[in-house]
Design a protein around this motif. Structure first.
Motif, PDB file in Angstrom:
ATOM      1  N   TRP A 111       0.794  -1.229   0.000  1.00  0.00           N
ATOM      2  CA  TRP A 111       0.000   0.000   0.000  1.00  0.00           C
ATOM      3  C   TRP A 111       0.832   1.289   0.000  1.00  0.00           C
ATOM      4  N   PRO A 112       1.929   1.382   0.787  1.00  0.00           N
ATOM      5  CA  PRO A 112       2.665   2.653   0.748  1.00  0.00           C
ATOM      6  C   PRO A 112       3.269   2.925  -0.633  1.00  0.00           C
ATOM      7  N   PHE A 113       3.691   1.863  -1.297  1.00  0.00           N
ATOM      8  CA  PHE A 113       4.298   2.010  -2.614  1.00  0.00           C
ATOM      9  C   PHE A 113       3.242   2.300  -3.677  1.00  0.00           C
ATOM     10  N   LEU A 114       2.045   1.756  -3.510  1.00  0.00           N
ATOM     11  CA  LEU A 114       0.965   2.051  -4.451  1.00  0.00           C
ATOM     12  C   LEU A 114       0.535   3.513  -4.349  1.00  0.00           C
ATOM     13  N   VAL A 115       0.444   4.013  -3.127  1.00  0.00           N
ATOM     14  CA  VAL A 115       0.101   5.432  -2.942  1.00  0.00           C
ATOM     15  C   VAL A 115       1.190   6.314  -3.553  1.00  0.00           C
ATOM     16  N   ALA A 116       2.440   5.983  -3.268  1.00  0.00           N
ATOM     17  CA  ALA A 116       3.551   6.759  -3.826  1.00  0.00           C
ATOM     18  C   ALA A 116       3.607   6.636  -5.344  1.00  0.00           C
ATOM     19  N   LEU A 117       3.231   5.486  -5.872  1.00  0.00           N
ATOM     20  CA  LEU A 117       3.184   5.292  -7.323  1.00  0.00           C
ATOM     21  C   LEU A 117       2.195   6.268  -7.964  1.00  0.00           C
ATOM     22  N   LEU A 118       1.033   6.415  -7.366  1.00  0.00           N
ATOM     23  CA  LEU A 118       0.044   7.370  -7.884  1.00  0.00           C
ATOM     24  C   LEU A 118       0.596   8.791  -7.859  1.00  0.00           C
ATOM     25  N   VAL A 119       1.274   9.136  -6.775  1.00  0.00           N
ATOM     26  CA  VAL A 119       1.890  10.458  -6.670  1.00  0.00           C
ATOM     27  C   VAL A 119       2.970  10.610  -7.739  1.00  0.00           C
ATOM     28  N   GLY A 120       3.747   9.563  -7.954  1.00  0.00           N
ATOM     29  CA  GLY A 120       4.795   9.603  -8.970  1.00  0.00           C
ATOM     30  C   GLY A 120       4.250   9.839 -10.366  1.00  0.00           C
ATOM     31  N   HIS A 121       3.162   9.170 -10.701  1.00  0.00           N
ATOM     32  CA  HIS A 121       2.544   9.389 -12.015  1.00  0.00           C
ATOM     33  C   HIS A 121       1.997  10.812 -12.126  1.00  0.00           C
ATOM     34  N   ALA A 122       1.376  11.298 -11.061  1.00  0.00           N
ATOM     35  CA  ALA A 122       0.853  12.661 -11.082  1.00  0.00           C
ATOM     36  C   ALA A 122       1.981  13.678 -11.218  1.00  0.00           C
ATOM     37  N   LEU A 123       3.056  13.465 -10.495  1.00  0.00           N
ATOM     38  CA  LEU A 123       4.194  14.371 -10.567  1.00  0.00           C
ATOM     39  C   LEU A 123       4.832  14.346 -11.954  1.00  0.00           C
ATOM     40  N   ALA A 124       4.987  13.168 -12.525  1.00  0.00           N
ATOM     41  CA  ALA A 124       5.565  13.056 -13.873  1.00  0.00           C
ATOM     42  C   ALA A 124       4.697  13.793 -14.891  1.00  0.00           C
ATOM     43  N   ALA A 125       3.394  13.756 -14.687  1.00  0.00           N
ATOM     44  CA  ALA A 125       2.483  14.444 -15.610  1.00  0.00           C
ATOM     45  C   ALA A 125       2.538  15.958 -15.448  1.00  0.00           C
ATOM     46  N   LEU A 126       2.920  16.426 -14.270  1.00  0.00           N
ATOM     47  CA  LEU A 126       2.905  17.867 -13.995  1.00  0.00           C
ATOM     48  C   LEU A 126       4.251  18.561 -14.184  1.00  0.00           C
ATOM     49  N   LEU A 127       5.326  17.797 -14.294  1.00  0.00           N
ATOM     50  CA  LEU A 127       6.647  18.415 -14.412  1.00  0.00           C
ATOM     51  C   LEU A 127       6.770  19.230 -15.695  1.00  0.00           C
ATOM     52  N   PRO A 128       7.374  20.423 -15.602  1.00  0.00           N
ATOM     53  CA  PRO A 128       7.590  21.194 -16.823  1.00  0.00           C
ATOM     54  C   PRO A 128       8.622  20.483 -17.691  1.00  0.00           C
ATOM     55  N   GLY A 129       8.415  20.542 -18.995  1.00  0.00           N
ATOM     56  CA  GLY A 129       9.317  19.878 -19.914  1.00  0.00           C
ATOM     57  C   GLY A 129       9.253  18.369 -19.758  1.00  0.00           C
ATOM     58  N   ARG A 130       8.171  17.934 -19.213  1.00  0.00           N
ATOM     59  CA  ARG A 130       8.013  16.518 -18.890  1.00  0.00           C
ATOM     60  C   ARG A 130       7.956  15.658 -20.156  1.00  0.00           C
ATOM     61  N   PRO A 131       8.280  14.412 -19.988  1.00  0.00           N
ATOM     62  CA  PRO A 131       8.028  13.495 -21.098  1.00  0.00           C
ATOM     63  C   PRO A 131       6.522  13.306 -21.217  1.00  0.00           C
ATOM     64  N   ARG A 132       6.006  13.429 -22.363  1.00  0.00           N
ATOM     65  CA  ARG A 132       4.552  13.345 -22.557  1.00  0.00           C
ATOM     66  C   ARG A 132       4.052  11.917 -22.660  1.00  0.00           C
ATOM     67  N   ARG A 133       4.950  10.973 -22.640  1.00  0.00           N
ATOM     68  CA  ARG A 133       4.541   9.581 -22.798  1.00  0.00           C
ATOM     69  C   ARG A 133       4.797   8.810 -21.513  1.00  0.00           C
ATOM     70  N   PRO A 134       3.754   8.252 -20.914  1.00  0.00           N
ATOM     71  CA  PRO A 134       3.933   7.518 -19.663  1.00  0.00           C
ATOM     72  C   PRO A 134       4.701   6.212 -19.846  1.00  0.00           C
ATOM     73  N   TRP A 135       4.943   5.809 -21.063  1.00  0.00           N
ATOM     74  CA  TRP A 135       5.733   4.597 -21.309  1.00  0.00           C
ATOM     75  C   TRP A 135       7.191   4.930 -21.596  1.00  0.00           C
ATOM     76  N   SER A 136       7.565   6.218 -21.515  1.00  0.00           N
ATOM     77  CA  SER A 136       8.957   6.596 -21.771  1.00  0.00           C
ATOM     78  C   SER A 136       9.828   6.279 -20.546  1.00  0.00           C
ATOM     79  N   VAL A 137      11.108   6.095 -20.804  1.00  0.00           N
ATOM     80  CA  VAL A 137      12.058   5.797 -19.729  1.00  0.00           C
ATOM     81  C   VAL A 137      12.144   6.964 -18.743  1.00  0.00           C
TER      82      VAL A 137
END
Length: 128
Positions: free
Chosen positions: A37-63
């Motif tokens: 559970w702690p890692f699943l919650v952090a995983l959701l935060v990680g995806h949200a953060l990756a989506a919000l970062l400026p200059g972010r990679p636009r593809r969730p399947w990117s390295v």
């Protein structure tokens, strides 16, 4: 919803990580959600953060996206474990970091490699 398949695969890999960890310590495998559970919650935060970062990679399947998700998942998961009264011993941190890195970044790196090979093969088939 182009983010959903990567998020689902990542969540499944976090669950696999937790199940393998519990089984390797002869703990009740049915309790893997307690570990996950702690890692699943952090995983959701990680995806949200990756989506919000400026200059972010636009593809969730990117390295690059996977690297952000991996770092946030490990760091956030460890912090949540400790905050909830569980432990985060150095060997566990090392194993979790390496395993989740292989899982969360690994499938993306493999996908990128296969995609590059497929593109190279199709270009080789093109007449010059």
């Amino acid at each position: 919803m182009r983010y959903l398949p990567a998020l689902i695969l990542d969540a499944l890999l976090v669950l696999v990580f937790a199940a393998i960890g519990r089984a390797s310590h002869s703990e009740d495998p049915a309790g893997f959600l307690l570990t996950a559970w702690p890692f699943l919650v952090a995983l959701l935060v990680g995806h949200a953060l990756a989506a919000l970062l400026p200059g972010r990679p636009r593809r969730p399947w990117s390295v690059a996206w996977g690297a952000v998700v991996w770092i946030v998942t490990v760091a956030g998961g460890m912090l949540l474990r400790v905050a909830s009264g569980d432990t985060a011993e150095a060997p566990f941190i090392i194993v979790a970091t390496l395993t989740l890195g292989a899982f969360l970044v690994g499938w993306r790196a493999l996908t990128a490699l296969l995609r590059r090979r497929r593109i190279a093969a199709s270009e080789a088939d093109q007449p010059a």
